[in-house]
Design a protein around this motif. Structure first.
Motif, PDB file in Angstrom:
ATOM      1  N   ASP A  24       0.845  -1.194   0.000  1.00 53.85           N
ATOM      2  CA  ASP A  24       0.000   0.000   0.000  1.00 53.85           C
ATOM      3  C   ASP A  24       0.885   1.251   0.000  1.00 53.85           C
ATOM      4  N   ALA A  25       0.822   2.053  -1.076  1.00 52.41           N
ATOM      5  CA  ALA A  25       1.658   3.260  -1.178  1.00 52.41           C
ATOM      6  C   ALA A  25       1.102   4.412  -0.342  1.00 52.41           C
ATOM      7  N   ARG A  26      -0.072   4.249   0.234  1.00 53.45           N
ATOM      8  CA  ARG A  26      -0.740   5.272   1.049  1.00 53.45           C
ATOM      9  C   ARG A  26      -0.814   6.614   0.317  1.00 53.45           C
ATOM     10  N   GLU A  27      -0.135   7.656   0.851  1.00 53.68           N
ATOM     11  CA  GLU A  27      -0.264   8.991   0.258  1.00 53.68           C
ATOM     12  C   GLU A  27       0.564   9.159  -1.020  1.00 53.68           C
ATOM     13  N   ASP A  28       1.552   8.286  -1.211  1.00 46.12           N
ATOM     14  CA  ASP A  28       2.434   8.439  -2.366  1.00 46.12           C
ATOM     15  C   ASP A  28       1.720   8.081  -3.663  1.00 46.12           C
ATOM     16  N   TRP A  29       2.106   8.784  -4.715  1.00 48.78           N
ATOM     17  CA  TRP A  29       1.653   8.397  -6.056  1.00 48.78           C
ATOM     18  C   TRP A  29       2.870   8.537  -6.974  1.00 48.78           C
ATOM     19  N   PRO A  30       3.736   7.483  -6.988  1.00 52.75           N
ATOM     20  CA  PRO A  30       4.973   7.596  -7.756  1.00 52.75           C
ATOM     21  C   PRO A  30       4.706   7.847  -9.244  1.00 52.75           C
ATOM     22  N   VAL A  31       5.618   8.589  -9.859  1.00 50.43           N
ATOM     23  CA  VAL A  31       5.576   8.854 -11.299  1.00 50.43           C
ATOM     24  C   VAL A  31       6.651   8.003 -11.951  1.00 50.43           C
ATOM     25  N   LEU A  32       6.294   7.225 -12.958  1.00 54.33           N
ATOM     26  CA  LEU A  32       7.268   6.289 -13.523  1.00 54.33           C
ATOM     27  C   LEU A  32       7.369   6.384 -15.033  1.00 54.33           C
ATOM     28  N   ALA A 132     -13.331   1.064 -18.162  1.00 51.06           N
ATOM     29  CA  ALA A 132     -12.242   1.931 -18.640  1.00 51.06           C
ATOM     30  C   ALA A 132     -12.779   3.345 -18.824  1.00 51.06           C
ATOM     31  N   TRP A 133     -11.912   4.326 -18.578  1.00 52.44           N
ATOM     32  CA  TRP A 133     -12.303   5.735 -18.641  1.00 52.44           C
ATOM     33  C   TRP A 133     -11.230   6.577 -19.342  1.00 52.44           C
ATOM     34  N   ILE A 134     -11.658   7.678 -19.938  1.00 48.27           N
ATOM     35  CA  ILE A 134     -10.747   8.761 -20.287  1.00 48.27           C
ATOM     36  C   ILE A 134     -10.978   9.817 -19.206  1.00 48.27           C
ATOM     37  N   VAL A 135      -9.924  10.144 -18.441  1.00 45.91           N
ATOM     38  CA  VAL A 135     -10.113  11.028 -17.276  1.00 45.91           C
ATOM     39  C   VAL A 135      -9.254  12.282 -17.389  1.00 45.91           C
ATOM     40  N   TRP A 136      -9.790  13.363 -16.840  1.00 47.54           N
ATOM     41  CA  TRP A 136      -9.050  14.637 -16.780  1.00 47.54           C
ATOM     42  C   TRP A 136      -9.064  15.252 -15.391  1.00 47.54           C
ATOM     43  N   GLU A 137      -9.689  14.553 -14.455  1.00 49.83           N
ATOM     44  CA  GLU A 137      -9.684  15.052 -13.081  1.00 49.83           C
ATOM     45  C   GLU A 137      -9.149  13.995 -12.139  1.00 49.83           C
ATOM     46  N   TYR A 138      -8.368  14.457 -11.148  1.00 44.73           N
ATOM     47  CA  TYR A 138      -7.941  13.587 -10.060  1.00 44.73           C
ATOM     48  C   TYR A 138      -8.315  14.267  -8.760  1.00 44.73           C
ATOM     49  N   ASP A 139      -9.097  13.570  -7.952  1.00 44.58           N
ATOM     50  CA  ASP A 139      -9.506  14.119  -6.662  1.00 44.58           C
ATOM     51  C   ASP A 139     -10.163  15.494  -6.825  1.00 44.58           C
ATOM     52  N   GLY A 140     -10.922  15.664  -7.892  1.00 44.68           N
ATOM     53  CA  GLY A 140     -11.687  16.888  -8.100  1.00 44.68           C
ATOM     54  C   GLY A 140     -10.916  18.027  -8.743  1.00 44.68           C
ATOM     55  N   ALA A 141      -9.619  17.824  -9.014  1.00 43.61           N
ATOM     56  CA  ALA A 141      -8.790  18.887  -9.617  1.00 43.61           C
ATOM     57  C   ALA A 141      -8.269  18.394 -10.971  1.00 43.61           C
ATOM     58  N   PRO A 142      -7.820  19.325 -11.834  1.00 46.71           N
ATOM     59  CA  PRO A 142      -7.261  18.892 -13.127  1.00 46.71           C
ATOM     60  C   PRO A 142      -6.124  17.884 -12.935  1.00 46.71           C
ATOM     61  N   LEU A 143      -6.093  16.864 -13.760  1.00 50.95           N
ATOM     62  CA  LEU A 143      -5.060  15.825 -13.681  1.00 50.95           C
ATOM     63  C   LEU A 143      -3.692  16.458 -13.966  1.00 50.95           C
ATOM     64  N   PRO A 144      -2.715  16.334 -13.034  1.00 51.48           N
ATOM     65  CA  PRO A 144      -1.402  16.970 -13.257  1.00 51.48           C
ATOM     66  C   PRO A 144      -0.680  16.359 -14.470  1.00 51.48           C
ATOM     67  N   PRO A 145       0.127  17.169 -15.180  1.00 47.23           N
ATOM     68  CA  PRO A 145       0.828  16.679 -16.376  1.00 47.23           C
ATOM     69  C   PRO A 145       1.651  15.422 -16.128  1.00 47.23           C
ATOM     70  N   GLU A 146       2.348  15.350 -14.990  1.00 49.00           N
ATOM     71  CA  GLU A 146       3.224  14.196 -14.769  1.00 49.00           C
ATOM     72  C   GLU A 146       2.415  12.922 -14.536  1.00 49.00           C
ATOM     73  N   HIS A 147       1.146  13.071 -14.193  1.00 51.26           N
ATOM     74  CA  HIS A 147       0.266  11.912 -14.049  1.00 51.26           C
ATOM     75  C   HIS A 147      -0.587  11.689 -15.299  1.00 51.26           C
ATOM     76  N   GLY A 148      -0.256  12.380 -16.391  1.00 51.70           N
ATOM     77  CA  GLY A 148      -0.932  12.100 -17.652  1.00 51.70           C
ATOM     78  C   GLY A 148      -1.856  13.194 -18.137  1.00 51.70           C
TER      79      GLY A 148
ATOM     80  N   PHE B 243      12.542   7.002  -9.691  1.00 51.49           N
ATOM     81  CA  PHE B 243      12.344   6.156  -8.504  1.00 51.49           C
ATOM     82  C   PHE B 243      10.865   6.000  -8.254  1.00 51.49           C
ATOM     83  N   GLY B 244      10.514   4.876  -7.655  1.00 47.23           N
ATOM     84  CA  GLY B 244       9.125   4.654  -7.300  1.00 47.23           C
ATOM     85  C   GLY B 244       8.913   3.172  -7.284  1.00 47.23           C
TER      86      GLY B 244
END
Lengths: 201, 244
Positions: A24-32, A132-148, B243-244
């Protein structure tokens, strides 16, 4: 079983939502992502469905937003080992796009591709039926660039490399065609519950 | 001109890494106060290319297992040994075991090598940008370059908080420029990796240009890739391992 001397591991928590080999990554959301994060504005973004369909179609940002809103609230699982619980993505169900494009009966697979050229392959059955979805929001805010962001594919029941960032389209095919990581040794389907990480799993 | 693109595939041979193998710890070397190198004997090791990684698994007596991906630090060689350099991560379940419990003779399980995307076969000029333990897969490339006596250009920029935190410090040669972000030896500036470090390397690019390899935290990867693009590196020739 090959027990490691002196290894006890984290306290055991019973978590039926955690697939085998995941933590469980908990609060982390690694970018890979393996490529440079693109500087892509909503005005530059588009999403196309083509290949084995009756009506190949391209949606721009506004046209995609005019489709019925749909959200995913649940868990995501990355092949590198982390899972993240209770995430909320907002966008449109992929079914809404497919109902416009109308897949031919011969379509069995899809190749999803990004504005960066990243690709990933999926059975069509994994993209339909509200999974499956095409999404543009994460947690109610615009999806950050590094997350797609501005928009990505989300197929949460498969490992997350299948959920292509900066999604540009899907091409429907009558055969399976390996994408970027799949050509680099990753599993063709990537079901976390069967731990399909690498080719041969 | 391409504004953004994902680089092409690098052929790494057809071996699938589906088999878990027993690896025996043979040596532990301290690199910095936070990082140590763990040498493992893996008799059936299929061989790897510099830049590839593996999956490592520890198993508790009740069957609970923890697995992590780690970059391979050693150059490919026929010794049947590989080396990993691990930071001690706070509360790190696997790295914590390595740093506090592990001793020579212990066995773990490994699976690999994995992924060809970040591999460097030694066939093209390589520009390496790393931060912290992001230097680990890049060092495999530097070691490979030296061990084979390759003449293809290779340069490395590596960022560390201080000289004490610079992994492999005694092994770095004229191919490497260290960048210190918190404290530096007398006469060496302190600061983040910047255009002034990257631009001269791009101005002096070899024939055919550089293949750039970036490894570190996501924040470093974003920063370093922007520096490369600003200096004129083609975006489809930047390979990133975060990393991750």
């Amino acid at each position: 079983m090959n027990v490691t001397r002196g290894f006890t591991g984290r306290p055991r928590v019973h978590n039926p939502g955690l697939p085998p080999g995941q933590y469980d990554a908990r609060e982390d959301w690694p970018v890979l992502s393996a490529e440079v994060t693109p500087d892509l504005s909503p005005a530059d973004w588009s999403f196309r469905v083509d290949g084995l369909v009756e009506h190949p179609h391209t949606w721009d940002w506004d046209a995609a937003h005019a489709l019925p809103a749909s959200a995913y609230e649940g868990d995501i699982h990355c092949v590198t080992g982390w899972s993240k619980f209770g995430v909320r993505f907002g966008g449109v169900s992929l079914d809404a796009f497919l109902s416009v494009a109308r897949p031919h009966g011969s379509a069995t697979h899809a190749l999803a591709y990004s504005h960066t050229g990243y690709t990933t392959n999926l059975p069509l059955a994994d993209l339909t039926g509200g999974r499956a979805w095409i999404v543009w929001e994460y947690d109610g805010a615009p999806l950050p660039p590094e997350h797609g962001g501005p928009a990505r594919l989300v197929v949460p029941h498969l490992y997350f490399w299948k959920s292509a960032k900066w999604i540009a389209g899907i091409t429907l095919l009558d055969h399976d065609e390996p994408g970027f990581w799949e050509r680099n040794g990753y599993h063709a389907r990537g079901n976390p519950w069967e731990e399909q990480r690498y080719s041969g799993d | 001109m391409t504004r953004f693109a994902v680089p092409g595939r690098i052929a790494v041979g057809g071996q699938t890494a589906s088999r878990w193998q027993t690896a025996t710890l043979t040596e532990i070397r301290r690199e910095t106060p936070r990082a140590a190198t763990f040498r493992l004997a893996v008799p059936g090791w299929a061989g790897h290319l510099p830049g590839q990684h593996l999956m490592l698994r520890l198993t508790a007596p009740d069957g609970y297992a923890a697995q992590r991906h780690y970059s391979i630090a050693s150059a490919p060689d026929p010794s049947g040994h590989i080396e990993l350099t691990l930071d001690r991560v706070p509360d790190g379940e696997v790295s914590g075991w390595f740093h506090t419990v592990a001793r020579p003779g212990d066995t773990v399980e490994v699976r690999g090598p994995l992924s060809g995307f970040f591999a460097w076969p030694g066939d093209r000029p390589a520009l390496l940008l790393g931060a912290g333990s992001g230097v680990v897969p890049l060092m495999s490339m530097v070691r490979h370059h030296r061990a084979r006596g390759l003449t293809v250009p290779l340069r490395m920029l590596v960022s560390a908080r201080s000289p004490e935190q610079l992994i492999y410090a005694s092994e770095l040669g004229p191919e490497t420029t260290p960048v210190f972000t918190r404290s530096a030896p007398p006469g060496v500036p302190v600061g983040r990796m910047a255009a002034a470090h990257v631009a001269p390397l791009l101005a002096d690019r070899p024939e055919g240009g550089w293949e750039a390899y970036v490894c570190g935290s996501n924040a470093f990867a974003e920063h370093a890739s922007r520096l490369l693009i600003a200096a004129g590196q083609p975006v489809d020739r930047i390979r990133i391992e975060r990393f991750g």
